[in-house]
Each structure stands twice: as C-alpha cells, then as structure tokens.
Design a protein around this motif. Structure first.
Motif, PDB file in Angstrom:
ATOM      1  N   GLY B 260       5.949   2.299   3.447  1.00 43.66           N
ATOM      2  CA  GLY B 260       5.345   1.579   2.710  1.00 43.66           C
ATOM      3  C   GLY B 260       3.678   1.243   2.945  1.00 43.66           C
ATOM      4  N   PHE B 261       3.333   1.771   4.117  1.00 42.25           N
ATOM      5  CA  PHE B 261       2.023   1.521   4.197  1.00 42.25           C
ATOM      6  C   PHE B 261       0.962   2.448   4.020  1.00 42.25           C
ATOM      7  N   PRO B 262       0.129   2.128   2.982  1.00 44.63           N
ATOM      8  CA  PRO B 262      -0.959   3.183   2.190  1.00 44.63           C
ATOM      9  C   PRO B 262      -2.094   3.568   3.405  1.00 44.63           C
ATOM     10  N   MET B 264      -5.589   5.062   3.756  1.00 46.44           N
ATOM     11  CA  MET B 264      -6.816   5.288   3.237  1.00 46.44           C
ATOM     12  C   MET B 264      -7.590   6.432   3.837  1.00 46.44           C
ATOM     13  N   SER B 277      -5.230   1.403  -3.459  1.00 43.36           N
ATOM     14  CA  SER B 277      -4.199   2.386  -2.961  1.00 43.36           C
ATOM     15  C   SER B 277      -3.093   2.742  -3.894  1.00 43.36           C
ATOM     16  N   ASN B 279      -0.110   2.969  -3.714  1.00 40.63           N
ATOM     17  CA  ASN B 279       0.847   1.744  -3.457  1.00 40.63           C
ATOM     18  C   ASN B 279       0.525   0.507  -4.317  1.00 40.63           C
ATOM     19  N   ASN B 420       5.901   1.049   7.600  1.00 41.63           N
ATOM     20  CA  ASN B 420       5.119  -0.287   7.923  1.00 41.63           C
ATOM     21  C   ASN B 420       5.513  -0.577   9.431  1.00 41.63           C
TER      22      ASN B 420
END
Lengths: 284, 494
Positions: B260-262, B264, B277, B279, B420
């Motif tokens: 779940g961690f976008p 960039m 993002s 997300n 995450n």
C-alpha cells in the motif's frame, strides 16, 4: 463503538469530546493522532489525541469547527451518539527523553495536543516551560490543565486581555534573551505560528520540533497526500511524522499543500450548512 | 429456487443427456454499457452473462480429460467441472465447486487476467483461434448467481469440528480473505484485522466500481463472515494493537498487509497540488466515494486535462476515472511502447474506447506549477527502447534534447506500490527484501519470526488478486499443519 462520552464547548468553535475507543486509549503515546469518520460517507479527518484514559477506555479530542467535517462533528453530534469510525493512535510518538529544559509552545487549538507532551516530558524529568497563546481571553481553554502538567506556564493573548500581551513568539524571545538555557523547543499550533517559531529559533541553533497537520486520507502511509518536503526529501506526515525538525520543513510548500481543496471545501459548506459564519474560520 | 432454470429450453439438451459441444462457434461476447453512457457513470462496464448466455457459452467447453486451463490457473480451479455444472443449469453448485479452490470467484471472474492464464491455455484456441471458452465470464456468472440467488448458510456447508486453535490474520484484502476463509473451513477460530474502515483492502480502495462493484466485494466478504471469521476494522496492527500482543494471543499469525505504499519518481514538482499518487487518487474515488458529488465528504480535484504516469492495471483504472470526472483529455504517459504495457487487455481496450490518449515512449522529467502551487504542466522526455533489462522488456533510454511540455491540471503517478513498513518495523527479527517486502519460505509461507506467516503483495510487492488469493490459500494449508504439529516445527526462509 466509538460512542461520544462527553462534549463540551471550550470556546467559540472549539469543542472537546471524549470518545470511547479502548484500544486507542491503551496504545496512545504523546504526539499521536487519530482519524475520525463521522458517518459512513464522511471524509477521514486527522485529529491529534489531546488526552487518553486507558482505565475508562476513553480518548479526548479537541477540535476547531473549521471545515465541512469538523463543523458537522461539532454541530450534529451529541453526547451518546456514535461515530462511524475512529482509528489510531497513528504517527510516530513525540521523542521524549531527559533533555533538560524544554519550552513547549501551544498556539490556539495547539494548546490541546501539547498537554500529553508536557506530561510526558515532565515525567521524564525535564523542566517544562509551557507557553500557551490565545487570540483573546474568551477563547482560552485548558490553561489550568497545562499549568498542572508543566514546571512553569506563561499565557499570552494577542490583545492583552489575559496574561502577557503579544504572541507566543514574543514570550519565547523574552525568555531566551533573558539568558535562560533552553535545550529543546516544541511548538504546535496554526502553521503560521509554527513557521514563526521556526524562523525565530533557527539563528539560536536550538533544536525545534513542530507537529504538522497536513491533509490526509488514510493516515497510515498509503495515500501520500500528506507528503511535504523535509530537508530536501519528501516525507509522509502520517508515518514519518507528524513531528519534524522545524528548521528542515519546506514551509512554503506546506502552506500551498494545505490549500488544495479550499475551493471544494467552501462549496461543500455552502451547500450543506445554512450557517455560513464558519467560513470566517476557514479564512484564517 | 436456483436450480429451476429450464435447461432444455436454453440449449435443447435434457438433464442427463450428453450435450453437443459447440466449440467451433465463436465465444459469446459479454454485454457492455455503451461508451457514451458509461463515461458518464461509475456503474459496471461489463454487464455479465445472463443464464441463457452462460449456458450457451458453457456448451462450447470440450470438458477435456487433461485440461490445460486448470494447469494454467494459479489456484487450479476444476474448470471443466464447474463449466459442466453451468451447462446443466446447476449454477450455485458450479459456484460452490469453484469455492473449493478460490474463495473470491465473483472478484476473480472480473479482475483476473484470464487472457494470459486459463483462457490462453484453452485447447479451443488450437482449432478456433482467439475463441477460448470465456472461463472468467462463466466464473463470474456462477458466483454472482450464488451470491444473489442462493445465499445458503455457508457455515453449515463447510463446518468442520472446531480445532480450538486461534489464528490472527492481518489485512482483509484478497490474501487475507482467502486465508481466513480456508482456515475457518478447517475449523480454526480466525480473527481478521483491517486498518481501514471497510474490509476488502485493495478490492475496496484500489479497483474502481465500474470494474468491480463494491456491493459484490461486500457479498464475498459476507460469505467469509458466514464461515465464522470475525472481522474487526479500524485496527492498525503495529499501532492500535501492538504486534507483540497479537503474537502472544494467537497460535499463528498471517500477515497480508498488501503493498500500500505508493512509489513516486522523486522528480522536481512532484509535491505540487494536483499531483497525486495513484493510491491517493484511487482511495479518494473508490473507498471514499469522492465521485458522488453530493453525499460523500471526501473531495477530489476535477481535471480538465489529466496525465497518468504508468501503464499497469492501476494506470488504466485512473485514466478511466479521470474521464468520468469530466476530463476533456486524459493521457497515459508511458516510457515504453504499447507491447510492453502490463495492463489487462480488456482494460486497455476499454480505456481507448472511452477516449484515453496514449503518449508512449515518453517519461516525465519535471512538473510545472502556477503561482498558487498547483500543477499546470509536465515536462516530458522522449525515450528509445534499448537492450532488454532484467524484466525481459526492452529498457527505455532517454533521447537527449527531446523534452517538451504537456499542459495538465491533474497528474496521477501510477508507477507501482511497495509494502508498508509498519509491520516489519514493529516486529524485530522479521527479515525483508528491499526494506519492506517480507521474506518467506515459498513452500511454507513462514517468515523469519516463528508463528508469523505472510502472503500476498506483502511478500511479492504489487501483483495480482489471483496470486494473492493463491498465497492466502497455500498459507492456510501450511498454517493448519503448523498449529496441529505438536513440535511446531518452523521452516523459515533460507
């Protein structure tokens, strides 16, 4: 679940609420926040935890009716009502250790979140000098509570209607210029106040920490909507913060990012609430 | 009531009679909303087969003795058997048969990349090219039928004697749901914790309504609850509930916290307002329902000209949402060419039909902002394809001096997600790769911490729903063996 156990108007537009959330009350550490959803289709809003009582399973929030959801929470929800969702405690807790003398500053609504921090710092053996500031005497709240959690307390009001006339930065400058040794400064309040503290203390070389309250969706590191540049690196306020070294914050960027939805927010409030008085709050 | 379909009327074959295969016929197209209608709503685009269509399509299946589709399916659904059941009108039974292998058939029937899996392997392709049996559509039909017509007491069907073992599952996405359902069927007591306010994980926040209706997701979740799984939302393990407390309270723990961690790109201007993002953009629209202008509390910026960076599943979802939000122009900016696009075929087609533009062999270099800090354009650079890289795809190489500007007021960066770090950073001794991807033994799904198993995107990085479903299922089997093993033998990753 998430029953509102008590509700009190502390000052115009400033509301204190107790919420039944046993897991959060038990896990809470100073500096952490929670996300609240009023109803099933409400937005998720971040609010700092102002106090917790693990025995009662209760957390305290203090908020200003400033946007669509906080106005709704303050106006439509009463003691005994339940909130759709409350999740937390989120964020990295405030770093607490025996620093020596710590000046903790709370501006306006920021007076609430510094309470657990003052308590924590004092318990760790620090001399806690608390500076709390309000616009006027009638907007004051929790000053007695803060006094109980601090070694010394200074109250300022912008108009001089109580305590020292002026801003919290003026009081800080007075202490510093008086030759007081300060090992650390923590400032929580409106972004303009935190930036002013940061600008003031940078030349002094005193470690200064602020708690940022940027726009978030999930609050757990998933959306990145809260990101802000800290020392040339993009950080997520929700998981890397909310506490950051004030001197590394890209304040201009943060101020701009706070305004992403100003237009949408105004339109929503105008559409949903007959009372438009609150728009004054948004301008601030 | 579900088994009262008049099959004779539908296909001219009576119960018990041998059916006449129709494999030479073309596969039956699925009804879709018209392009004009669907770009103005969020309703599902592909409408699904009705009973008559499902039976007709199922009649095309040869029901081969050595089905290649079953081998190609990551969870090895007994495809010929369930299709045979559909052809005889036994729709709910077909769904129940699928559920032996896959706990989320209504979801997978919609979002699985079947064209690369079961349908690619279908033997009908050999004699009737590009006309494999529509396995995904049939899976979706059977499962939807069961969930809407025949909500039986799932618990009573699957109930096994209670084992007395307590298992915690962290994350209610496809891996967590699949694992929980299987563990519950095995008789274990399962507590499922979800950080968000609704269960479903990526199925709720990631995949848009028009591709996977949330009512369908919630029905699948109801089924899992009916098996006896206890679900608690608003619990962030590692924050709300200390990891150690979970470890101490359960016989085993399954970490399915997803990716779940976008990611960039870390290029200038990425923090301008209007640069999202994927997300954030998707969570606002899908989970928080920002597309409902009036009732939902969560705002979203309505684009005039949108740029989406990337070309995976997510990028196509985003570009189609941007069009539905009223964008006059919505472009996919992708550094490779059409051939390398990892998105699902149907979504790529649907995006083009809906008006998405493809700006290929092009990569953003920096974003430009206006005086208020809002994005007003993106400077891109043209790319050339060089030698193949580690992914086997040709590596994009920037062309010097090819930079130009694209005007836009919304940018969504959809270049991938990583797990995450909340659980790894709160669980001493949990080994990871690249700091966040949890290391497991791929046979046992055991991590480096005894009692703790992991699966889904948390162990692979962002992948597909079906792979997560498989991991949940295989992990459940391994966890079942572990809790029953008196020695509690631990086989961590090498």
């Amino acid at each position: 679940m998430y029953t509102i156990t008590r509700k009190k108007v502390l000052a115009s537009g400033v509301i204190e609420m107790g919420i039944l959330a046993p897991r959060i009350a038990k896990a809470h550490k100073p500096g952490q926040f929670l996300m609240v959803m009023n109803r099933e289709e409400s937005e998720r809003i971040p609010l700092t935890i102002a106090d917790s009582d693990p025995a009662k399973g209760e957390v305290t929030i203090v908020f200003l009716e400033v946007g669509r959801s906080t106005i709704e929470l303050g106006e439509d929800f009463k003691e005994g009502d339940s909130l759709f969702a409350v999740v937390g405690p989120l964020g990295t807790p405030t770093h607490i250790e025996p620093f020596g003398t710590v000046v903790v500053m709370g501006g306006g609504l920021g007076v609430a979140p510094i309470y657990p921090i003052c308590k924590g710092l004092k318990a760790a053996g620090n001399t806690v000098v608390t500076i709390i500031g309000y616009r006027r005497k009638d907007l004051m709240f929790w000053h007695d509570k803060l006094a109980g959690a601090s070694t010394e307390t200074i109250v300022t009001t912008d108009d001089g209607s109580f305590g020292t006339k002026g801003f919290v930065t003026d009081a800080l400058k007075t202490i510093h210029d008086g030759g007081r040794a300060i090992d650390r400064i923590i400032a929580i309040g409106p972004p303009v106040m935190m930036r002013a503290v940061s600008n003031l203390t940078q030349p002094w070389g005193i470690p200064t920490w602020v708690s940022l309250n940027t726009i978030m969706v999930d609050g757990t590191g998933m959306c990145g909507g809260c990101r802000v540049e800290i020392g040339k690196e993009s950080k997520f306020v929700c998981v890397d913060g909310p506490d950051f070294d004030a001197h590394l914050v890209n304040w201009d960027e943060m101020f701009a990012r706070m305004k992403v939805y100003t237009a949408e927010e105004r339109a929503a409030i105008l559409a949903n609430h007959e009372c438009k008085l609150h728009l004054d709050n948004i301008k601030r | 009531m579900s088994e009262t379909i008049d099959i004779a009327a539908l296909n001219g074959v009576k119960e018990g009679e041998k059916k006449r295969p129709r494999s030479k016929e073309k596969r039956l197209e699925i009804a879709c909303q018209t392009v004009e209608a669907r770009v103005r709503n969020y309703d599902e685009v592909a409408l699904g087969y009705g009973p008559a269509e499902a039976v007709a399509e199922s009649m095309r299946c040869l029901e081969c003795p050595k089905p290649r589709c079953v081998v190609a399916c990551p969870v090895h659904i007994d495809i010929p058997t369930f299709i045979g059941l559909i052809s005889r009108g036994k729709f709910s039974q077909a769904a129940e048969d699928i559920r032996q292998y896959n706990n989320l058939p209504s979801v997978c029937g919609r979002v699985c990349p079947q064209e690369n899996l079961c349908e690619a392997a279908c033997i009908v392709n050999d004699t009737n090219p590009k006309n494999p049996i529509a396995i995904g559509r049939l899976e979706r039909f059977a499962s939807d039928w069961q969930l809407t017509h025949d909500v039986r007491d799932a618990a009573s069907v699957h109930k096994r004697p209670a084992t007395g073992f307590k298992i915690a599952v962290i994350g209610s996405g496809p891996a967590g749901l699949s694992c929980s359902a299987d563990l519950a069927k095995m008789g274990h007591s399962v507590d499922l914790f979800e950080a968000l306010h609704k269960p479903g994980g990526v199925l709720m926040y990631g995949i848009p309504e028009f591709r996977l209706p949330k009512a369908i997701v919630q029905k699948e979740i109801e089924y899992v609850k009916a098996l006896g799984v206890t679900m608690e939302c608003n619990v962030v393990v590692g924050r709300t509930l200390p990891v150690k407390e979970v470890l101490d309270s359960y016989d085993a723990v399954f970490v399915a916290s997803g990716a779940g961690f976008p990611n960039m790109m870390n290029i200038p201007g990425e923090n301008l307002n209007g640069v999202y993002s994927a997300n954030e953009f998707l969570t606002r629209v899908n989970l928080m329902k920002a597309w409902k202008n009036d009732s939902a509390g969560t705002p979203i910026r309505k684009p005039r000209k949108a740029v989406v960076v990337g070309a995976g599943f997510t990028a196509f979802d985003v570009v189609r949402i941007a069009l539905r939000l009223g964008a006059e122009e919505a472009s996919i900016v992708y550094r490779r060419s059409r051939e390398e696009m990892p998105g699902r075929g149907e979504e790529i087609e649907h995006s083009l039909e809906e008006g998405a533009k493809f700006v290929l062999l092009t990569n953003p270099v920096k974003y430009l902002g206006d005086e208020n800090g809002f994005v007003r354009g993106v400077v891109v650079q043209k790319m050339d394809l060089g030698e193949p890289d580690s992914s086997g795809r040709r590596r994009p190489v920037p062309i010097k001096g090819s930079e130009y500007e694209i005007e836009c007021d919304l940018v969504v960066v959809a270049i991938g997600q990583t797990p995450n770090v909340l659980i790894p950073s709160n669980l001493p001794g949990l080994a990871t790769r690249w700091g966040s991807v949890i290391k497991v033994n791929r046979e046992s799904y055991m991590t480096t911490v005894p009692k703790v198993f992991a699966g889904g995107d948390a162990i692979t990085g962002a992948a597909t729903v079906i792979l997560a479903t498989r991991a949940g299922r295989e992990a459940a089997r391994s966890m079942d063996a572990y809790v029953r093993d008196p020695a509690r033998t631990w086989n961590p990753p090498a």
